[in-house]
Design an enzyme around this catalytic site. Structure first.
Site, mmCIF file in Angstrom:
data_model
loop_
_atom_site.group_PDB
_atom_site.id
_atom_site.type_symbol
_atom_site.label_atom_id
_atom_site.label_comp_id
_atom_site.label_asym_id
_atom_site.label_seq_id
_atom_site.Cartn_x
_atom_site.Cartn_y
_atom_site.Cartn_z
ATOM 1 N N GLY A 182 0.828 -1.210 0.000
ATOM 2 C CA GLY A 182 0.000 0.000 0.000
ATOM 3 C C GLY A 182 0.855 1.251 0.000
ATOM 4 N N GLY A 204 5.741 4.687 -8.594
ATOM 5 C CA GLY A 204 6.524 3.460 -8.783
ATOM 6 C C GLY A 204 5.600 2.251 -8.850
ATOM 7 N N HIS A 205 4.654 2.185 -7.902
ATOM 8 C CA HIS A 205 3.692 1.071 -7.920
ATOM 9 C C HIS A 205 2.845 1.123 -9.192
ATOM 10 C CE1 HIS A 205 4.174 1.640 -3.426
ATOM 11 N NE2 HIS A 205 4.448 0.354 -3.557
ATOM 12 N N GLN A 226 12.565 -2.713 -9.435
ATOM 13 C CA GLN A 226 14.024 -2.865 -9.356
ATOM 14 C C GLN A 226 14.606 -2.128 -8.143
ATOM 15 O OE1 GLN A 226 16.272 -4.669 -10.795
ATOM 16 N NE2 GLN A 226 18.039 -3.602 -9.913
ATOM 17 N N LYS A 227 13.832 -1.184 -7.574
ATOM 18 C CA LYS A 227 14.381 -0.455 -6.428
ATOM 19 C C LYS A 227 14.777 -1.431 -5.317
ATOM 20 C CE LYS A 227 12.194 2.158 -3.395
ATOM 21 N NZ LYS A 227 12.676 1.780 -2.067
ATOM 22 N N ASP A 228 13.971 -2.490 -5.142
ATOM 23 C CA ASP A 228 14.295 -3.500 -4.129
ATOM 24 C C ASP A 228 15.120 -4.587 -4.797
ATOM 25 O OD1 ASP A 228 12.705 -2.375 -1.910
ATOM 26 O OD2 ASP A 228 11.059 -2.712 -3.301
ATOM 27 N N VAL A 240 11.391 4.161 -10.555
ATOM 28 C CA VAL A 240 10.767 5.443 -10.941
ATOM 29 C C VAL A 240 11.296 6.496 -9.972
ATOM 30 C CG1 VAL A 240 8.602 6.695 -11.243
ATOM 31 C CG2 VAL A 240 8.725 4.261 -11.805
ATOM 32 N N SER A 272 7.545 4.573 -0.528
ATOM 33 C CA SER A 272 6.503 4.955 0.431
ATOM 34 C C SER A 272 7.137 5.633 1.637
ATOM 35 C CB SER A 272 5.734 3.712 0.877
ATOM 36 O OG SER A 272 5.220 3.041 -0.260
ATOM 37 N N ARG A 273 8.374 5.281 1.964
ATOM 38 C CA ARG A 273 9.039 5.850 3.139
ATOM 39 C C ARG A 273 9.487 7.296 2.918
ATOM 40 N NH1 ARG A 273 10.716 0.204 3.930
ATOM 41 N NH2 ARG A 273 9.912 -0.435 5.960
HETATM 42 O O1 PAF Z 1 8.167 -4.723 -1.979
HETATM 43 C C1 PAF Z 1 7.219 -4.748 -1.177
HETATM 44 O O2 PAF Z 1 6.390 -3.842 -1.107
HETATM 45 C C2 PAF Z 1 7.069 -5.924 -0.222
HETATM 46 O O3 PAF Z 1 8.325 -6.391 0.187
HETATM 47 C C3 PAF Z 1 6.238 -7.065 -0.811
HETATM 48 C C4 PAF Z 1 6.894 -7.662 -2.037
HETATM 49 C C5 PAF Z 1 4.840 -6.548 -1.163
HETATM 50 C C6 PAF Z 1 6.089 -8.197 0.216
HETATM 51 O O4 PAF Z 1 5.460 -7.765 1.364
#
Ligand code: PAF
Length: 281
Positions: A22, A27-28, A139-141, A167, A177-178
């Site tokens: 959420g 980016g999402h 890709q950010k993560d 993005v 989000s942070r």
């Molecule tokens: O990248 C995220 O937002 C979270 O790590 C995910 C993949 C939704 C798992 O909780």
């Protein structure tokens, strides 16, 4: 969710899953748009997963904006939002985990023990519940991406992982989000993450291949921004997350740092050096 997903697949349609916690941002939405382009039906999950937060992390204050998130997803034409409760995802007595050994202790896993075990467990559960054809991650993560890909490979999961580019805000800050935690001064100081990565990229473009000087230059940017506390600055193989000595064959340059109390991450992927492509030809 499973009933809805099976109905979609019975019609011969391809289903995409965009897993999120959420607090959605552009980016999402880029993941949602990629999912829309690749599949017939899109499901997004919204679940702030407690098992990926450490005891002293920001689970309680993690931004939650469920109504707004749903409106954004509806505007993008997302067909299904899966938003389970914590009790539904982790019924009392749940003691089963999915762990990707070794990789889960690297990069963020080094500073956030147990984080990736929480991620892989919840993502495996989401894959089993939603049964998507494709799942979309940012890709950010970068470490999360490597670990989820390895989990899918090792467990023969029938889902294709699609990774979408980072993005950024106009000034280069990676969307997160942070970022909502940052005050105006911190927001400016947070640009050091991107600045350090750009510096490394420019050196590589100018011909530098050795990780020593590249890391030193990136870390030096943080020394100049002493109010930001560097967690790690690493140049690694993007699949194994192991350190590399030179970047000729491509590499992931990944950084994590604390801006005030907020931990931010960012990275760039370096492609293989052009001259190396011609070696031996
Ligand atoms: O990248 C995220 O937002 C979270 O790590 C995910 C993949 C939704 C798992 O909780």
């Amino acid at each position: 969710m499973r009933g809805a997903s099976r109905a979609v697949r019975r019609e011969g349609k391809r289903l995409a899953l965009v897993p999120t916690m959420g607090a959605l941002h552009e980016g999402h939405l880029s993941l949602v748009r990629a999912a829309r382009a690749a599949c017939d039906v899109v499901a997004a999950s919204i679940f702030v997963n407690p098992t990926q937060f450490g005891p002293n992390e920001d689970l309680a204050k993690y931004p939650r904006s469920f109504e707004r998130d749903c409106e954004m997803l509806e505007r993008e034409g997302v067909e299904f939002v899966f938003a389970p409760s914590v009790e539904e995802m982790y019924p009392a007595g749940a003691v089963t985990w999915v762990t990707v050994e070794e990789l889960s202790g690297k990069l963020d896993g080094g500073s956030r023990p147990g984080h990736f075990r929480g991620v892989t467990t919840v993502v495996a559960k989401l894959f089993h519940i939603v049964e998507p054809d494709k799942a979309f991650f940012g890709q950010k993560d970068a470490a999360q991406v490597a670990i989820i890909r390895r989990m899918v490979r090792d467990l023969n999961l029938a889902v294709e992982i699609v990774v979408c580019p980072i993005v950024r805000e106009a000034d280069g800050l990676a969307m997160s989000s942070r970022n909502a935690y940052l005050g105006p001064e911190e927001r400016k100081r947070a640009l050091v993450l991107h600045r350090a990565l750009v510096r490394v990229q420019r050196m590589v473009e100018a011909g530098e291949r050795d990780v020593g000087p590249l890391s030193a230059a990136g870390i030096y940017e943080f020394a100049r921004e002493s109010s930001v506390r560097l967690d790690y600055f690493e140049i690694v193989n993007p699949d194994t997350l192991d350190p590399v000595e030179d970047v000729s064959r491509g590499a992931l340059v990944a950084v994590a740092a604390y801006v005030g109390a907020t931990r931010l991450i960012d990275n760039i992927l370096l492609g293989p050096a052009k001259s190396d492509n011609h070696e031996g030809h």
